[in-house]
Design a protein around this motif. Sequence first.
Motif, PDB file in Angstrom:
ATOM      1  N   THR A 164       0.820  -1.203   0.000  1.00  0.00           N
ATOM      2  CA  THR A 164       0.000   0.000   0.000  1.00  0.00           C
ATOM      3  C   THR A 164       0.863   1.264   0.000  1.00  0.00           C
ATOM      4  OG1 THR A 164      -1.913   1.073   1.045  1.00  0.00           O
ATOM      5  CG2 THR A 164      -0.208   0.213   2.528  1.00  0.00           C
ATOM      6  N   LEU A 165       0.359   2.303  -0.625  1.00  0.00           N
ATOM      7  CA  LEU A 165       1.077   3.577  -0.711  1.00  0.00           C
ATOM      8  C   LEU A 165       1.144   4.245   0.661  1.00  0.00           C
ATOM      9  CD1 LEU A 165       2.353   5.918  -2.326  1.00  0.00           C
ATOM     10  CD2 LEU A 165       0.020   6.764  -2.737  1.00  0.00           C
ATOM     11  N   GLU A 166       2.364   4.658   1.028  1.00  0.00           N
ATOM     12  CA  GLU A 166       2.607   5.445   2.234  1.00  0.00           C
ATOM     13  C   GLU A 166       3.744   6.406   1.942  1.00  0.00           C
ATOM     14  OE1 GLU A 166       2.330   3.011   6.069  1.00  0.00           O
ATOM     15  OE2 GLU A 166       2.589   1.437   4.556  1.00  0.00           O
ATOM     16  N   PRO A 167       3.849   7.503   2.715  1.00  0.00           N
ATOM     17  CA  PRO A 167       4.936   8.459   2.470  1.00  0.00           C
ATOM     18  C   PRO A 167       6.316   7.859   2.725  1.00  0.00           C
ATOM     19  CG  PRO A 167       3.175   9.466   3.776  1.00  0.00           C
ATOM     20  CD  PRO A 167       2.895   8.000   3.729  1.00  0.00           C
ATOM     21  N   HIS A 168       7.282   8.282   1.935  1.00  0.00           N
ATOM     22  CA  HIS A 168       8.703   7.936   2.115  1.00  0.00           C
ATOM     23  C   HIS A 168       8.895   6.423   2.152  1.00  0.00           C
ATOM     24  CE1 HIS A 168      12.682   9.494   2.609  1.00  0.00           C
ATOM     25  NE2 HIS A 168      12.924   8.773   3.690  1.00  0.00           N
ATOM     26  N   LYS A 169       8.311   5.742   1.184  1.00  0.00           N
ATOM     27  CA  LYS A 169       8.326   4.284   1.135  1.00  0.00           C
ATOM     28  C   LYS A 169       8.808   3.816  -0.235  1.00  0.00           C
ATOM     29  CE  LYS A 169       5.146   0.352   1.848  1.00  0.00           C
ATOM     30  NZ  LYS A 169       3.735  -0.006   2.167  1.00  0.00           N
ATOM     31  N   ARG A 170       9.568   2.746  -0.246  1.00  0.00           N
ATOM     32  CA  ARG A 170       9.952   2.101  -1.503  1.00  0.00           C
ATOM     33  C   ARG A 170       8.874   1.094  -1.904  1.00  0.00           C
ATOM     34  NH1 ARG A 170      16.301   1.308   0.241  1.00  0.00           N
ATOM     35  NH2 ARG A 170      17.196   2.840  -1.212  1.00  0.00           N
ATOM     36  N   THR A 171       8.597   1.038  -3.192  1.00  0.00           N
ATOM     37  CA  THR A 171       7.595   0.102  -3.663  1.00  0.00           C
ATOM     38  C   THR A 171       8.213  -1.258  -3.986  1.00  0.00           C
ATOM     39  OG1 THR A 171       5.833  -0.235  -5.307  1.00  0.00           O
ATOM     40  CG2 THR A 171       7.845   0.790  -6.097  1.00  0.00           C
ATOM     41  N   PHE A 172       7.379  -2.266  -4.065  1.00  0.00           N
ATOM     42  CA  PHE A 172       7.715  -3.570  -4.648  1.00  0.00           C
ATOM     43  C   PHE A 172       8.469  -3.287  -5.941  1.00  0.00           C
ATOM     44  CE2 PHE A 172       5.661  -7.842  -5.965  1.00  0.00           C
ATOM     45  CZ  PHE A 172       6.254  -7.887  -7.222  1.00  0.00           C
ATOM     46  N   HIS A 173       9.641  -3.896  -6.102  1.00  0.00           N
ATOM     47  CA  HIS A 173      10.486  -3.569  -7.252  1.00  0.00           C
ATOM     48  C   HIS A 173      10.844  -4.830  -8.016  1.00  0.00           C
ATOM     49  CE1 HIS A 173      12.793  -0.601  -9.409  1.00  0.00           C
ATOM     50  NE2 HIS A 173      12.674   0.275  -8.421  1.00  0.00           N
ATOM     51  N   THR A 174      10.705  -4.765  -9.331  1.00  0.00           N
ATOM     52  CA  THR A 174      11.008  -5.921 -10.173  1.00  0.00           C
ATOM     53  C   THR A 174      12.500  -6.076 -10.458  1.00  0.00           C
ATOM     54  OG1 THR A 174      10.572  -4.552 -12.114  1.00  0.00           O
ATOM     55  CG2 THR A 174       8.769  -5.937 -11.307  1.00  0.00           C
ATOM     56  N   LEU A 175      13.293  -5.010 -10.344  1.00  0.00           N
ATOM     57  CA  LEU A 175      14.689  -5.062 -10.782  1.00  0.00           C
ATOM     58  C   LEU A 175      15.504  -6.028  -9.931  1.00  0.00           C
ATOM     59  CD1 LEU A 175      15.526  -1.340 -11.618  1.00  0.00           C
ATOM     60  CD2 LEU A 175      14.540  -3.119 -13.069  1.00  0.00           C
ATOM     61  N   MET A 176      16.307  -6.899 -10.602  1.00  0.00           N
ATOM     62  CA  MET A 176      17.012  -7.964  -9.874  1.00  0.00           C
ATOM     63  C   MET A 176      18.201  -8.479 -10.695  1.00  0.00           C
ATOM     64  SD  MET A 176      14.123 -10.981 -10.313  1.00  0.00           S
ATOM     65  CE  MET A 176      15.314 -12.304 -10.178  1.00  0.00           C
ATOM     66  N   PRO A 177      19.372  -7.857 -10.573  1.00  0.00           N
ATOM     67  CA  PRO A 177      20.565  -8.413 -11.204  1.00  0.00           C
ATOM     68  C   PRO A 177      21.001  -9.675 -10.477  1.00  0.00           C
ATOM     69  CG  PRO A 177      21.193  -6.627  -9.752  1.00  0.00           C
ATOM     70  CD  PRO A 177      19.681  -6.680  -9.733  1.00  0.00           C
ATOM     71  N   ALA A 178      21.644 -10.597 -11.194  1.00  0.00           N
ATOM     72  CA  ALA A 178      22.043 -11.870 -10.588  1.00  0.00           C
ATOM     73  C   ALA A 178      23.527 -12.133 -10.795  1.00  0.00           C
ATOM     74  CB  ALA A 178      21.226 -13.016 -11.188  1.00  0.00           C
ATOM     75  N   MET A 179      24.096 -12.910  -9.875  1.00  0.00           N
ATOM     76  CA  MET A 179      25.479 -13.354  -9.971  1.00  0.00           C
ATOM     77  C   MET A 179      25.603 -14.701  -9.261  1.00  0.00           C
ATOM     78  SD  MET A 179      29.021 -11.493  -8.631  1.00  0.00           S
ATOM     79  CE  MET A 179      28.627  -9.962  -9.461  1.00  0.00           C
ATOM     80  N   ALA A 180      26.313 -15.633  -9.875  1.00  0.00           N
ATOM     81  CA  ALA A 180      26.582 -16.927  -9.253  1.00  0.00           C
ATOM     82  C   ALA A 180      28.086 -17.117  -9.145  1.00  0.00           C
ATOM     83  CB  ALA A 180      25.960 -18.052 -10.081  1.00  0.00           C
ATOM     84  N   CYS A 181      28.544 -17.496  -7.965  1.00  0.00           N
ATOM     85  CA  CYS A 181      29.970 -17.678  -7.726  1.00  0.00           C
ATOM     86  C   CYS A 181      30.300 -19.156  -7.539  1.00  0.00           C
ATOM     87  CB  CYS A 181      30.413 -16.911  -6.481  1.00  0.00           C
ATOM     88  SG  CYS A 181      30.383 -15.104  -6.704  1.00  0.00           S
ATOM     89  N   ARG A 182      31.476 -19.543  -8.008  1.00  0.00           N
ATOM     90  CA  ARG A 182      32.002 -20.891  -7.845  1.00  0.00           C
ATOM     91  C   ARG A 182      33.354 -20.789  -7.147  1.00  0.00           C
ATOM     92  NH1 ARG A 182      31.646 -22.201 -12.857  1.00  0.00           N
ATOM     93  NH2 ARG A 182      33.723 -21.407 -13.390  1.00  0.00           N
ATOM     94  N   ASP A 183      33.502 -21.513  -6.053  1.00  0.00           N
ATOM     95  CA  ASP A 183      34.738 -21.429  -5.260  1.00  0.00           C
ATOM     96  C   ASP A 183      35.035 -19.990  -4.839  1.00  0.00           C
ATOM     97  OD1 ASP A 183      35.130 -24.192  -5.574  1.00  0.00           O
ATOM     98  OD2 ASP A 183      36.201 -23.898  -7.465  1.00  0.00           O
ATOM     99  N   GLY A 184      33.980 -19.240  -4.551  1.00  0.00           N
ATOM    100  CA  GLY A 184      34.134 -17.894  -4.018  1.00  0.00           C
ATOM    101  C   GLY A 184      34.375 -16.805  -5.043  1.00  0.00           C
ATOM    102  N   LYS A 185      34.404 -17.160  -6.328  1.00  0.00           N
ATOM    103  CA  LYS A 185      34.657 -16.162  -7.368  1.00  0.00           C
ATOM    104  C   LYS A 185      33.555 -16.207  -8.419  1.00  0.00           C
ATOM    105  CE  LYS A 185      39.686 -16.270  -6.830  1.00  0.00           C
ATOM    106  NZ  LYS A 185      40.990 -16.476  -7.510  1.00  0.00           N
ATOM    107  N   PRO A 186      33.283 -15.079  -9.096  1.00  0.00           N
ATOM    108  CA  PRO A 186      32.189 -15.039 -10.062  1.00  0.00           C
ATOM    109  C   PRO A 186      32.332 -16.090 -11.161  1.00  0.00           C
ATOM    110  CG  PRO A 186      32.942 -12.824  -9.571  1.00  0.00           C
ATOM    111  CD  PRO A 186      33.929 -13.761  -8.944  1.00  0.00           C
ATOM    112  N   ALA A 187      31.237 -16.788 -11.430  1.00  0.00           N
ATOM    113  CA  ALA A 187      31.168 -17.759 -12.521  1.00  0.00           C
ATOM    114  C   ALA A 187      30.149 -17.353 -13.570  1.00  0.00           C
ATOM    115  CB  ALA A 187      30.817 -19.144 -11.975  1.00  0.00           C
ATOM    116  N   TYR A 188      29.033 -16.763 -13.137  1.00  0.00           N
ATOM    117  CA  TYR A 188      27.987 -16.327 -14.057  1.00  0.00           C
ATOM    118  C   TYR A 188      27.427 -14.985 -13.603  1.00  0.00           C
ATOM    119  CZ  TYR A 188      27.893 -21.337 -15.202  1.00  0.00           C
ATOM    120  OH  TYR A 188      28.246 -22.620 -15.546  1.00  0.00           O
ATOM    121  N   LEU A 189      27.291 -14.048 -14.533  1.00  0.00           N
ATOM    122  CA  LEU A 189      26.555 -12.804 -14.322  1.00  0.00           C
ATOM    123  C   LEU A 189      25.433 -12.801 -15.350  1.00  0.00           C
ATOM    124  CD1 LEU A 189      29.734 -12.231 -13.697  1.00  0.00           C
ATOM    125  CD2 LEU A 189      29.017  -9.855 -13.607  1.00  0.00           C
ATOM    126  N   TYR A 190      24.202 -12.531 -14.919  1.00  0.00           N
ATOM    127  CA  TYR A 190      23.094 -12.669 -15.858  1.00  0.00           C
ATOM    128  C   TYR A 190      21.882 -11.867 -15.385  1.00  0.00           C
ATOM    129  CZ  TYR A 190      21.801 -16.281 -12.419  1.00  0.00           C
ATOM    130  OH  TYR A 190      21.510 -16.952 -11.259  1.00  0.00           O
TER     131      TYR A 190
END
Length: 524
Positions: free
Chosen positions: A390-416
């Motif tokens: 619901t709308l209220e002052p000074h509020k962030r809305t439900f947001h669709t934006l979602m960058p992704a990253m998958a790491c293998r052995d602690g380092k980036p393997a996939y960015l998508y």
Amino acid sequence: MTGPVIGTKTMVVSPHYLASAAGARMLVKGGNAYDAAVAVSAALAVVYPHMTGLGGDAFWLGYSAGEGRVRAYNGSGRSGYAVRRDCYAGEMAIPRRGVRSAITVPGMADSWEAVQREYGRLTLAEVLEPAIGYCTDGFPLSPDQHGGSVLAGAALSPEAAAIYLPGGRIPAAGGRFVQRQLAGTLRALAAGGRDAFYKGKIAEEISEYMQASGGYLTRDDFADHRGNWEEPLSTDYHGHRVYQVPPNSQGFTALMALNILERYNFADIGHGSYEYYHLLAEALKLSFRDRDRVLTDPAFSRIPLDQLLDKGYAAQLAASISPQQALAIGSEPVGRDTAYAAVVDGEGNAVSFIQSLYFEFGSGVVAGDTGILLQNRGSFFSLDPGHINTLEPHKRTFHTLMPAMACRDGKPAYLYGTQGGEGQPQTQTLLLTRMLHYGMDPQTAVNEPRFVWGRTWGEPTQELKLESRVAAGVQAELAEAGHLVRAVGSYDGVMGHAHAISIDGNGYRSGGTDPRCDGSAIGW
């Protein structure tokens, strides 16, 4: 179709070749992945103005090789202090266009300085230089911008139409497109940093325009805006740690779907088969059901992420999936146009990010002489006081934006990531399973037929849209199982613009961009 671009040290992918080139220029100049990512983001704000811009939001995931960790930056804006439900008394919903739909502060400019100041090597002025050049010198107007102008040109305010429909006509693809006003705004930002936007003349001009035009944002709303660094959400999936930005982003939806899919053996599931599409669609639908129940600004309502991302809960959800029958689950349409991009540099830094105005050309309103199209992201707030979002002052809305990253052995393997509100977790799941389980390179994973489930604006049904390249027998099986199947174009724009980078065990970077857009992968 061309194959992937492969680099031994670097890779840039984005939905517009000039934006990819801007990122590559920063890497050649001595900048790192963070510098290049901000340059790409700013360039997209110029050359893809129907999708993104200074009047919108951005979300970032970055892996710092020096720190050895992934961090998230939430560059989304909040509603104005004076924006309340009673501003829309007697109305069923917030208008989707016009100045009264522009009720959240743009967060992208703040995110540029925050990301670059924390991890970049160059100055903000240096990384904005390509974008300013595209504004002043002009660039070939893309087929995608032409299509967006055809679709949404009638929604533009007079100030916006004067820029994006010069002479009252839809500009032709390939013609030189110049943005004089936006160039001035970017120069001010380059010289004065984020405060020039949020506390200086830019904020003053936007707020004065709002006051004169019946809008609600004020100078205080801009002056008080800050994005924030956050710990990303993550889950383990087949030897990889998969990261998403936390709420108000819907990113946890994709992690929930992966937790469900982890219960299945993809070695026994043929890619492109009925079983493949059915299983992914069902896992995502279950995740959407919980998302729609809980997602909002976490400062206003507790979101039970521990429960939602629990492996035991995922097992319960997986047990509810029938191999032969589609679940009857509903969802609301949640947005359309977005720009995703990613950068990896030679030092091992990696940035996955996404930005948007929400609809094509956002609210359709350009504020004064700034050249800034204001987003209409806040129109997704509900006017129902009992609704989680619901709308209220000074509020962030439900947001669709979602960058992704998958790491293998602690380092980036996939960015998508991908364009498209409801389609983002769906296409992300397609991309990751194709690359991880079926050994596809990013370009092949992007090129393969896609699906998107859910309602789109103006449509009453929950369709499972399948590109016509999906085998006819598979389409028939899905329909027999109860999916409301609709075949669309072979490379249909409703599937969005997806891009990906993979990094193999030798450190080679492979990049893929969507044939549905004007993008490119650049690596060396």
